[in-house]
Design a protein around this motif. Structure first.
Motif, PDB file in Angstrom:
ATOM      1  N   ASP A 112      25.702   6.748  10.376  1.00 29.26           N
ATOM      2  CA  ASP A 112      25.821   8.206  10.355  1.00 29.26           C
ATOM      3  C   ASP A 112      25.545   8.716  11.750  1.00 29.26           C
ATOM      4  OD1 ASP A 112      26.280   8.712   7.683  1.00 29.26           O
ATOM      5  OD2 ASP A 112      24.166   8.474   7.193  1.00 29.26           O
ATOM      6  N   THR A 128      24.530  12.216  12.495  1.00 32.06           N
ATOM      7  CA  THR A 128      23.408  13.152  12.562  1.00 32.06           C
ATOM      8  C   THR A 128      22.113  12.502  12.094  1.00 32.06           C
ATOM      9  OG1 THR A 128      25.048  14.779  12.000  1.00 32.06           O
ATOM     10  CG2 THR A 128      22.769  15.522  12.006  1.00 32.06           C
ATOM     11  N   PHE A 150      24.087  23.189  -0.595  1.00 31.35           N
ATOM     12  CA  PHE A 150      24.937  22.422   0.340  1.00 31.35           C
ATOM     13  C   PHE A 150      24.927  20.956  -0.058  1.00 31.35           C
ATOM     14  CE2 PHE A 150      25.067  19.456   3.876  1.00 31.35           C
ATOM     15  CZ  PHE A 150      26.334  19.729   4.372  1.00 31.35           C
ATOM     16  N   LYS A 194      27.708  29.888   4.211  1.00 30.18           N
ATOM     17  CA  LYS A 194      27.831  29.246   5.527  1.00 30.18           C
ATOM     18  C   LYS A 194      28.307  27.816   5.312  1.00 30.18           C
ATOM     19  CE  LYS A 194      23.224  27.291   6.296  1.00 30.18           C
ATOM     20  NZ  LYS A 194      22.773  27.015   4.943  1.00 30.18           N
ATOM     21  N   GLY A 195      29.038  27.265   6.285  1.00 27.38           N
ATOM     22  CA  GLY A 195      29.493  25.889   6.121  1.00 27.38           C
ATOM     23  C   GLY A 195      30.563  25.501   7.117  1.00 27.38           C
ATOM     24  N   ARG A 245      27.704  20.853  16.713  1.00 26.34           N
ATOM     25  CA  ARG A 245      28.052  20.972  15.294  1.00 26.34           C
ATOM     26  C   ARG A 245      28.408  22.439  15.062  1.00 26.34           C
ATOM     27  NH1 ARG A 245      24.819  19.053   9.989  1.00 26.34           N
ATOM     28  NH2 ARG A 245      26.240  17.345  10.346  1.00 26.34           N
ATOM     29  N   VAL A 246      29.564  22.690  14.415  1.00 25.90           N
ATOM     30  CA  VAL A 246      30.011  24.079  14.264  1.00 25.90           C
ATOM     31  C   VAL A 246      29.880  24.520  12.810  1.00 25.90           C
ATOM     32  CG1 VAL A 246      31.893  25.699  14.673  1.00 25.90           C
ATOM     33  CG2 VAL A 246      31.651  23.670  16.121  1.00 25.90           C
ATOM     34  N   LEU A 247      29.293  25.701  12.621  1.00 29.43           N
ATOM     35  CA  LEU A 247      29.162  26.285  11.291  1.00 29.43           C
ATOM     36  C   LEU A 247      29.793  27.670  11.288  1.00 29.43           C
ATOM     37  CD1 LEU A 247      27.071  24.145  10.257  1.00 29.43           C
ATOM     38  CD2 LEU A 247      25.899  26.054   9.212  1.00 29.43           C
ATOM     39  N   ASP A 284      30.949  15.867  10.448  1.00 34.58           N
ATOM     40  CA  ASP A 284      31.341  16.859  11.458  1.00 34.58           C
ATOM     41  C   ASP A 284      32.802  16.694  11.843  1.00 34.58           C
ATOM     42  OD1 ASP A 284      29.224  18.520  11.841  1.00 34.58           O
ATOM     43  OD2 ASP A 284      28.194  17.184  13.230  1.00 34.58           O
TER      44      ASP A 284
HETATM   45  P1  ATP Z   1      26.415  12.793   9.626  1.00 37.75           P
HETATM   46  O1  ATP Z   1      27.273  11.841   8.910  1.00 37.75           O
HETATM   47  O2  ATP Z   1      26.740  12.939  11.052  1.00 37.75           O
HETATM   48  O3  ATP Z   1      24.986  12.620   9.334  1.00 37.75           O
HETATM   49  P2  ATP Z   1      27.009  14.441   7.637  1.00 37.75           P
HETATM   50  O4  ATP Z   1      28.062  13.588   7.045  1.00 37.75           O
HETATM   51  O5  ATP Z   1      25.689  14.470   6.972  1.00 37.75           O
HETATM   52  O6  ATP Z   1      26.835  14.176   9.114  1.00 37.75           O
HETATM   53  P3  ATP Z   1      27.298  16.936   6.776  1.00 37.75           P
HETATM   54  O7  ATP Z   1      25.863  17.220   6.744  1.00 37.75           O
HETATM   55  O8  ATP Z   1      28.040  16.577   5.560  1.00 37.75           O
HETATM   56  O9  ATP Z   1      27.586  15.866   7.797  1.00 37.75           O
HETATM   57  O10 ATP Z   1      27.971  18.153   7.485  1.00 37.75           O
HETATM   58  C1  ATP Z   1      29.344  18.343   7.442  1.00 37.75           C
HETATM   59  C2  ATP Z   1      29.626  19.769   7.801  1.00 37.75           C
HETATM   60  O11 ATP Z   1      29.008  20.609   6.838  1.00 37.75           O
HETATM   61  C3  ATP Z   1      29.042  20.181   9.145  1.00 37.75           C
HETATM   62  O12 ATP Z   1      29.974  19.994  10.170  1.00 37.75           O
HETATM   63  C4  ATP Z   1      28.745  21.629   8.940  1.00 37.75           C
HETATM   64  O13 ATP Z   1      29.876  22.403   9.245  1.00 37.75           O
HETATM   65  C5  ATP Z   1      28.472  21.767   7.456  1.00 37.75           C
HETATM   66  N1  ATP Z   1      27.030  21.819   7.198  1.00 37.75           N
HETATM   67  C6  ATP Z   1      26.106  20.960   7.579  1.00 37.75           C
HETATM   68  N2  ATP Z   1      24.882  21.305   7.156  1.00 37.75           N
HETATM   69  C7  ATP Z   1      25.036  22.457   6.461  1.00 37.75           C
HETATM   70  C8  ATP Z   1      24.151  23.337   5.774  1.00 37.75           C
HETATM   71  N3  ATP Z   1      22.843  23.105   5.703  1.00 37.75           N
HETATM   72  N4  ATP Z   1      24.671  24.424   5.192  1.00 37.75           N
HETATM   73  C9  ATP Z   1      25.984  24.659   5.247  1.00 37.75           C
HETATM   74  N5  ATP Z   1      26.855  23.891   5.884  1.00 37.75           N
HETATM   75  C10 ATP Z   1      26.421  22.791   6.495  1.00 37.75           C
END
Ligand code: ATP
Length: 918
Positions: A359, A361, A455, A479-480, A523-525, A577
């Motif tokens: 992963d 993040t 989320f 948000k997301g 990371r873009v939200l 991401d």
């Molecule tokens: P990684 O694999 O790098 O650890 P991840 O697979 O856990 O990342 P996610 O956490 O699923 O990635 O995030 C994917 C997308 O979801 C992000 O790019 C962001 O736009 C959105 N996101 C992440 N965290 C949140 C949150 N707490 N609330 C809303 N949207 C989020």
């Protein structure tokens, strides 16, 4: 005091339940009873508080004294004495030796009888201590991942050890958590729990607060109870502990679970098999030796004793135990380096891993996010710098303010008074922390939340409904991920707070600016809101803007990736991401992106590919972007289809299938969910990618160490057996007596061999390519080394023996031969410390080895010089010149090996380890 606490008296007086359902089900009875009660009745009966939890410390201590610690201990252990005694009758060889001592006694050979009995005691004790140590180290492994709970007492929530819980405690849990006790729910938001370990039902069940009115509901039907050991699959909730430890539903089945035997590792099995084959072979040789001896007219009692001692010595019965101890000690060493291996076989697999999927993040990056840039539609193509800048609230445009409010209200980060910081999802924390840059306060206490879509990595957004007190005026905040939020938005806010439609041009601008932020590795939200509530999914949102968050790479990651690449390991980054963010982070940490076209694949593209096509394409891929946890399963499958040995990291609930499928599933200890930890083979307590490198290095090192002590044990065994066989064949008197053979056995199976298993890992091991899974432990290189060492020991010892022996065999002759063999063995152990490194390179780093060899030499001196031992071993004192003479001869086995190592090092194509050395 007891009378002040009605709950305590009820639980300790189970009469009511016994009458109803019988004692066997009493534990279960608690959850049945509370399932039929309302939250208020539960709170009243358990004398607690629904929001603050237990408040009185004395009361908590009292409850613990009544109900005990919240844990499920194993069964009562057998006493050490019984275990020790059982080692005697568990081993036929030992029984034979005792029999032979009995026969000696009967025939009037008191000396022999006492000597053999003493030797048997020593042999059994050494074996017993080793086995006990192995058990203890294995037990220590089980305690490496402690169970935790989020406990609210006196209104403050803290993460504590689950064992501290008492009935009446208020606990919170969220997606991914393991339920720490039996709990009557008081809060349930989309709460779905996997109860398969209790009920066998794999489909997670939805939980609610409603009273269960059915008279005798099954576990699955007790929908307002969360059971100890079950796993939260979705949503979050809170509840009051109604039962702890053995009084829980899990407690009542625990004794059944704990009696299931732990499976042995493939290596242990292979060692066991090897031991059996060697035993068979040794028996045949010993049988022939015995027969020839008797035909030659030697005393049958002598031959019987020698044969049995030889059997004890030649059969490396300690092999599986040493393997187990080596693995367990290796695992404990890894734990010190923050990698907890949950299952012993994984240690073996670690050395074979040739692909690591990680992963991004939190594993490759620090998981400490800060909002560094913000953007709204009216900013056109410029950004607002956030990090480190203060913006006066009055100067903040409406669109920015609405965006911050959305991010603030649609947020689950909680402030911990204890730790003086926000805890929770790092993305949420970053948003909350950014409020201060705009002089804004946290508004969450001013509103009532009525709905929430939490989320998760599949949904990729979060949304909530909340109001100021009038439910009819509920608003939605979301948000997301940009594409998710834009897909639900038809309008956007201007800087004056006007609402305008999103046309094609605006939509393109939003995505262009999102890419712009992402190209800095951010990371873009996206954020949006509207003034109506939603039931299942929000719609018709008004887009507010974007935030870009920075999450710096972990300091050691680039180095670790470089080291893994050098050792032929393919490193793959997997992230939710966007492609642009992922690529930029990958570049920063030095991942190979030679062909950007083929180096990156998105989740969407994976969906469009067949398993075979993915398997073909994956060899070039370094980054997977916009993936969901389900894609991880496809990725592991595709890699395994190519024959790769895959390590996969994960933290979320939905990562569990991929973690299980991977050859090594790696869960994050800090930010990972209990579900992920449960499914994983290894847990990283610091969540750091570099720790995987240490674990792989240890894994490879342990395998080499096992080959090293195998070389030592086998060469000793072959030499001892051949020595007696040769002298019997040539009709010479036996060069070693029964006691001496037993002493050699102690050296071979005991501390010196064991100490070879803990030789510190050579850093160069990482330059060696991953070991093929089918590679046998007894390679041709190991065999060559065994036979060479055995050859030198046999020739050297025979030479000393024959030279000493003139007409008849004296005490001095056997003393010389015996000491010669032991010294050979010690030099052989020195040589066996490494396959390729000289002792001068290794130094004195292995303290256990120094003590083991030092102790053995001291033991040997006692055997020669202390009168008591002289009578046991039938030895006599040797002159210093004798010892020097023996050292000169016996060091040959080490010198020859040093020369071999030197030639190997000189060889240009220098490689490390056994497997390449055939
Ligand atoms: P990684 O694999 O790098 O650890 P991840 O697979 O856990 O990342 P996610 O956490 O699923 O990635 O995030 C994917 C997308 O979801 C992000 O790019 C962001 O736009 C959105 N996101 C992440 N965290 C949140 C949150 N707490 N609330 C809303 N949207 C989020």
């Amino acid at each position: 005091m007891a009378s002040d606490n009605p709950y305590a008296s009820k639980l300790t007086n189970p009469d009511t339940d016994i009458e109803l359902i019988g004692r066997d089900q009493f534990e279960d009875g608690l959850s049945t009873r509370f399932a039929a009660k309302t939250v208020e009745e539960t709170v009243q009966e358990l004398d607690t508080n629904e929001t603050k939890g237990l408040c009185n410390q004395n009361d908590i201590v009292y409850r613990r004294s009544i109900h005990g610690v919240n844990e499920l201990e194993g069964e009562e252990e057998e006493s050490l004495f019984i275990k020790f005694v059982s080692t005697f009758y568990g081993d036929p060889m030992i029984m034979l030796l005792i029999g032979s001592a009995g026969v000696s006694f009967y025939m009037g050979n008191l000396d022999d009888a006492i000597s053999i009995t003493a030797a048997v005691l020593i042999v059994v004790t050494v074996g017993f201590v080793q086995e006990y140590r192995s058990e203890k180290s294995l037990e220590a492994l089980n305690k490496l991942v402690p169970e935790q709970a989020h406990l609210t007492r006196n209104g403050t929530t803290e993460t504590v050890m689950a064992m501290t819980l008492v009935p009446g405690d208020l606990v919170r849990f969220q997606v991914g958590d393991r339920i720490p006790a039996d709990i009557r729910l008081t809060e349930s938001v989309h709460l779905t729990i996997d109860e398969s370990n209790l009920t066998g039902e794999t489909k997670p069940v939805s939980k609610s607060l409603d009273v269960v009115s059915k008279p005798m509901p099954s576990i699955g039907e007790r929908s307002n109870i969360a059971f100890m050991g079950t796993l939260v699959r979705d949503g979050h909730g809170a509840g009051i502990v109604i039962a702890t430890g053995h009084k829980t539903a899990l407690g009542s089945v625990f004794s059944m679970l704990s009696s299931i035997e732990k499976p042995k590792t493939p290596l242990q099995n292979a060692m066991g098999k090897l031991g059996q084959q060697l035993s068979f072979f040794s028996f045949a040789v010993i049988g022939v030796i015995g027969l020839i001896g008797v035909i030659e007219g030697r005393s049958w009692l002598d031959m019987f004793q020698i044969s049995v001692c030889l059997a004890v010595a030649a059969i490396p019965e300690g092999l599986p135990i040493i393997v187990a101890v080596t693995l367990a000690l290796g695992v404990l060493r890894m734990a010190k380096q923050r990698a907890i291996v949950k299952k012993l076989p994984s240690v073996e697999t670690l050395g074979s891993v040739n692909v690591i999927c990680s992963d991004k993040t939190g594993t490759l990056t620090q998981n400490h996010m800060t909002v560094s840039k913000a953007w709204t539609v009216d900013m056109k193509t410029s950004h607002l710098a956030v990090d480190g800048n203060k913006h006066l609230p009055d100067n903040v445009d409406k669109d920015v303010k609405y965006m911050l409010e959305s991010g603030n209200l649609c947020n689950n980060a909680r402030f911990s008074v204890e730790k003086e910081k926000f805890l929770g999802n790092p993305t949420d924390i970053a948003i909350i922390e950014s409020l201060s840059s705009f002089g804004m306060d946290d508004l969450r206490n001013t509103r009532v939340r009525t709905n929430e879509l939490p989320f998760n990595s599949n949904r990729k957004y979060m949304a909530i409904c909340s109001h100021f007190g009038d439910k009819s005026k509920s608003e939605t905040f979301a948000k997301g991920a940009v594409e998710k939020i834009v897909a639900m938005s038809k309008m956007y806010y201007t800087k004056t707070g006007e609402i305008k439609p999103i046309n094609d041009e605006i939509s393109k601008l939003i995505f262009k600016m999102a890419d712009d932020l992402a190209s800095d590795g951010l990371r873009v939200l996206a954020f949006a809101r509207n003034s109506k509530s939603f039931d299942t999914e929000p719609s018709d949102l008004v887009f507010c803007g974007l935030m870009g968050m920075n999450d710096p790479p972990r300091p050691q990651v680039s180095k670790s990736i470089a080291s893994l690449l050098r050792g032929g390991v393919h490193v793959i980054m997997i992230t939710g991401d966007s492609e642009v963010t992922a690529l930029n982070v990958a570049r920063k940490i030095g991942m190979p992106l030679t062909d950007p076209e083929r180096s990156v694949l998105t989740g969407e593209k994976i969906d469009a590919m067949s398993e075979e096509a993915l398997s073909e394409a994956i060899q070039y891929v370094s980054v997977f972007a916009r993936t969901t946890p389900e894609h991880k399963v496809a990725i592991v499958r595709a890699l395994q289809l190519r024959g790769d040995i895959v390590a996969m990291t994960g933290d979320g609930v939905n990562d569990a299938p991929a973690l299980k499928l991977a050859d090594i599933g790696i869960a994050m200890g800090k930010n990972g969910t209990d579900v992920a930890k449960e499914a994983a083979d290894m847990v990283l307590t610091d969540d750091d990618f570099s720790t995987i490198l240490h674990a792989i290095r240890e894994g490879k090192g342990i395998f080499n160490n096992i080959q090293n002590f195998l070389t030592f044990q086998l060469s000793t065994s072959v030499a001892a057996l051949s020595l007696i066989a040769v002298s019997t064949l040539f009709n010479l008197p036996n060069p070693l007596n029964a006691m001496q053979i037993l002493w050699i056995n102690i050296l071979m199976d005991g501390p010196p061999a064991q100490s070879l298993g803990v030789e510190p890992v050579d850093q160069e091991v990482m330059n060696k390519p991953p070991r093929s899974r089918s590679e046998r432990i007894l390679t041709v290189a190991v065999l060559k080394r065994v036979l060479t060492a055995a050859f030198f020991i046999i020739i050297g010892t025979m030479y000393v023996y024959v030279r000493e022996m003139k007409d008849s065999v004296t005490r001095r002759d056997t003393t010389m031969t015996f000491t010669c063999f032991v010294l050979f063995d010690m030099f052989n152990a020195l040589a066996c410390r490494s396959y390729s490194k000289s002792v001068f390179q290794l130094g004195l780093k292995n303290t256990m080895f120094n003590y083991a060899v030092g102790g053995s030499l001291l033991g040997q001196l006692c055997a020669i010089y202390v009168p008591f031992f002289q009578s046991i071993f039938q030895t006599e004192a040797l002159a210093a010149s004798d010892l020097l003479y023996l050292v000169a001869i016996t060091s040959s086995v080490w010198i020859v090996d040093e020369v071999r190592k030197y030639l190997r090092r000189k060889n240009a194509s220098y490689t490390y380890g056994y497997s390449t050395a055939v």
